[in-house]
Design a protein around this motif. Structure first.
Motif, PDB file in Angstrom:
ATOM      1  N   THR A  86     -11.435 -53.736 -66.966  1.00  0.00           N
ATOM      2  CA  THR A  86     -11.875 -54.135 -68.266  1.00  0.00           C
ATOM      3  C   THR A  86     -13.388 -55.176 -67.978  1.00  0.00           C
ATOM      4  O   THR A  86     -14.545 -54.210 -68.048  1.00  0.00           O
ATOM      5  N   ALA A  87     -13.156 -56.675 -67.813  1.00  0.00           N
ATOM      6  CA  ALA A  87     -14.419 -56.863 -67.083  1.00  0.00           C
ATOM      7  C   ALA A  87     -15.802 -56.106 -65.652  1.00  0.00           C
ATOM      8  O   ALA A  87     -17.042 -56.383 -66.568  1.00  0.00           O
ATOM      9  N   LEU A  88     -15.085 -55.843 -65.421  1.00  0.00           N
ATOM     10  CA  LEU A  88     -16.084 -54.901 -64.259  1.00  0.00           C
ATOM     11  C   LEU A  88     -16.803 -53.301 -65.216  1.00  0.00           C
ATOM     12  O   LEU A  88     -18.496 -53.322 -65.050  1.00  0.00           O
ATOM     13  N   VAL A 120     -27.124 -51.139 -57.628  1.00  0.00           N
ATOM     14  CA  VAL A 120     -27.766 -52.360 -56.515  1.00  0.00           C
ATOM     15  C   VAL A 120     -27.604 -53.429 -57.805  1.00  0.00           C
ATOM     16  O   VAL A 120     -26.580 -54.453 -56.857  1.00  0.00           O
ATOM     17  N   ALA A 121     -28.194 -53.228 -58.517  1.00  0.00           N
ATOM     18  CA  ALA A 121     -27.532 -54.429 -59.725  1.00  0.00           C
ATOM     19  C   ALA A 121     -26.116 -54.718 -60.155  1.00  0.00           C
ATOM     20  O   ALA A 121     -26.167 -55.550 -59.811  1.00  0.00           O
ATOM     21  N   LEU A 122     -26.346 -53.616 -60.137  1.00  0.00           N
ATOM     22  CA  LEU A 122     -23.976 -53.485 -60.868  1.00  0.00           C
ATOM     23  C   LEU A 122     -23.406 -54.395 -59.511  1.00  0.00           C
ATOM     24  O   LEU A 122     -22.767 -55.271 -59.549  1.00  0.00           O
ATOM     25  N   ALA A 123     -24.137 -53.677 -57.971  1.00  0.00           N
ATOM     26  CA  ALA A 123     -23.234 -54.483 -57.212  1.00  0.00           C
ATOM     27  C   ALA A 123     -23.580 -56.090 -56.879  1.00  0.00           C
ATOM     28  O   ALA A 123     -22.738 -56.868 -57.105  1.00  0.00           O
ATOM     29  N   GLY A 124     -24.531 -56.858 -57.106  1.00  0.00           N
ATOM     30  CA  GLY A 124     -25.320 -58.116 -57.633  1.00  0.00           C
ATOM     31  C   GLY A 124     -25.072 -58.640 -58.710  1.00  0.00           C
ATOM     32  O   GLY A 124     -23.888 -59.773 -57.852  1.00  0.00           O
ATOM     33  N   ARG A 125     -24.218 -57.507 -59.217  1.00  0.00           N
ATOM     34  CA  ARG A 125     -23.093 -58.528 -60.444  1.00  0.00           C
ATOM     35  C   ARG A 125     -21.959 -58.905 -60.015  1.00  0.00           C
ATOM     36  O   ARG A 125     -21.547 -60.028 -60.447  1.00  0.00           O
ATOM     37  N   ILE A 126     -21.957 -58.158 -59.562  1.00  0.00           N
ATOM     38  CA  ILE A 126     -19.833 -58.427 -59.492  1.00  0.00           C
ATOM     39  C   ILE A 126     -19.852 -59.409 -57.880  1.00  0.00           C
ATOM     40  O   ILE A 126     -18.650 -60.491 -57.932  1.00  0.00           O
ATOM     41  N   ARG A 127     -20.775 -58.964 -56.819  1.00  0.00           N
ATOM     42  CA  ARG A 127     -20.596 -60.182 -55.901  1.00  0.00           C
ATOM     43  C   ARG A 127     -21.030 -60.974 -55.875  1.00  0.00           C
ATOM     44  O   ARG A 127     -19.956 -61.995 -55.559  1.00  0.00           O
TER      45      ARG A 127
END
Length: 268
Positions: free
Chosen positions: A258-260, A202-209
């Motif tokens: 790569t960024a993701l 979820v933390a990863l998703a928050g960064r991507i969003r």
């Protein structure tokens, strides 16, 4: 305890759904009042799962149609077929849903052609009736029938919008991604992954969003996190699971990927 839908296997497990903000109550009031419901929200935020759970909760079969710009009214209503030298009528999904008193779910209704929308008008107002011109029949929807439609108003490349006149036919519910702790709970329950890992996803998703500058057509959905969590639970390395279940579904651009992946590597 949800009632089993007619025809459902005995002992079938009801779909998991975690209520967020009164949406289940809205559904039940709309169902009892025979009002159609419109769900709007981003991809993978739980709209379809919500409908599955609500249909199971009221004990009705669910008929789902994934709309697109090639879906015609004939596809939905039915057609005449030739079988063994005879001409027989075959109901389409909308006609079948009305006959059986099902929950009819039209996913991505904004993608449907205008003739499809017009056919649905009489089902979405006080008439609750469906006219099938090819058999010259008008079917009145039974009390158990309910129409639910959904669309994604935030789809960044979408060119179609749902007309205001169509939107006003529905009770509307806005969906979004849940708060982090609730989303982690959902990912944990759906994938079986440990809660600590779910929180990382979820933390990863928050960064991507938060990364508007990458220009993604869609962002990281709860559905993608559940996929990644499932792979991790099965034993796949977390970084690789994030790559195949989150990064690659979001982009085909090597630089963006790569960024993701860098974000995923920082998370795990």
């Amino acid at each position: 305890m949800p009632k089993p839908a007619p025809g459902a296997p005995t002992g079938a497990r009801p779909p998991y759904y975690r209520p967020i903000a009164g949406e289940a109550q809205v559904f039940h009031y709309a169902y009892e009042s025979r009002l159609p419901l419109l769900l709007k929200g981003p991809t993978g935020c739980g709209k379809s799962r919500f409908v599955e759970a609500m249909a199971a909760g009221v004990g009705r079969p669910l008929v789902t149609v994934a709309c697109n710009d090639e879906t015609t009214a004939t596809d939905l209503l039915g057609r005449w077929l030739v079988r063994g030298g005879d001409t027989v009528w075959q109901d389409g999904p909308v006609t079948r849903a009305v006959r059986t008193g099902a929950i009819l779910y039209l996913d991505e209704i904004a993608e449907a052609r205008e003739d499809v929308i017009v056919v649905l008008h009489s089902l979405s107002d006080h008439r609750r009736a469906l006219y099938v011109d090819r058999i010259d029949a008008t079917l009145e929807a039974p009390p158990e029938f309910m129409m639910v439609v959904s669309y994604n108003p935030g789809y960044r490349r979408a060119l179609k919008e749902l007309k205001p006149s169509t939107r006003q036919r529905f009770v509307s519910l806005a969906f979004g991604y849940p708060a982090p702790e609730i989303e982690a709970e959902i990912v944990c329950a759906e994938s079986g992954v440990e809660i600590a890992t779910a929180r990382r996803l979820v933390a990863l998703a928050g960064r991507i969003r938060a990364l508007d500058e990458l220009g993604l057509a869609e962002t990281a959905s709860t559905r993608l996190l559940v996929g990644a969590g499932t792979l991790i639970r099965r034993g796949l390395a977390p970084r690789l699971a994030c790559n195949v279940a989150v990064v690659q579904p979001l982009t085909d651009d090597p630089a963006t990927a790569t960024a993701l992946q860098d974000l995923a590597d920082l998370t795990f």
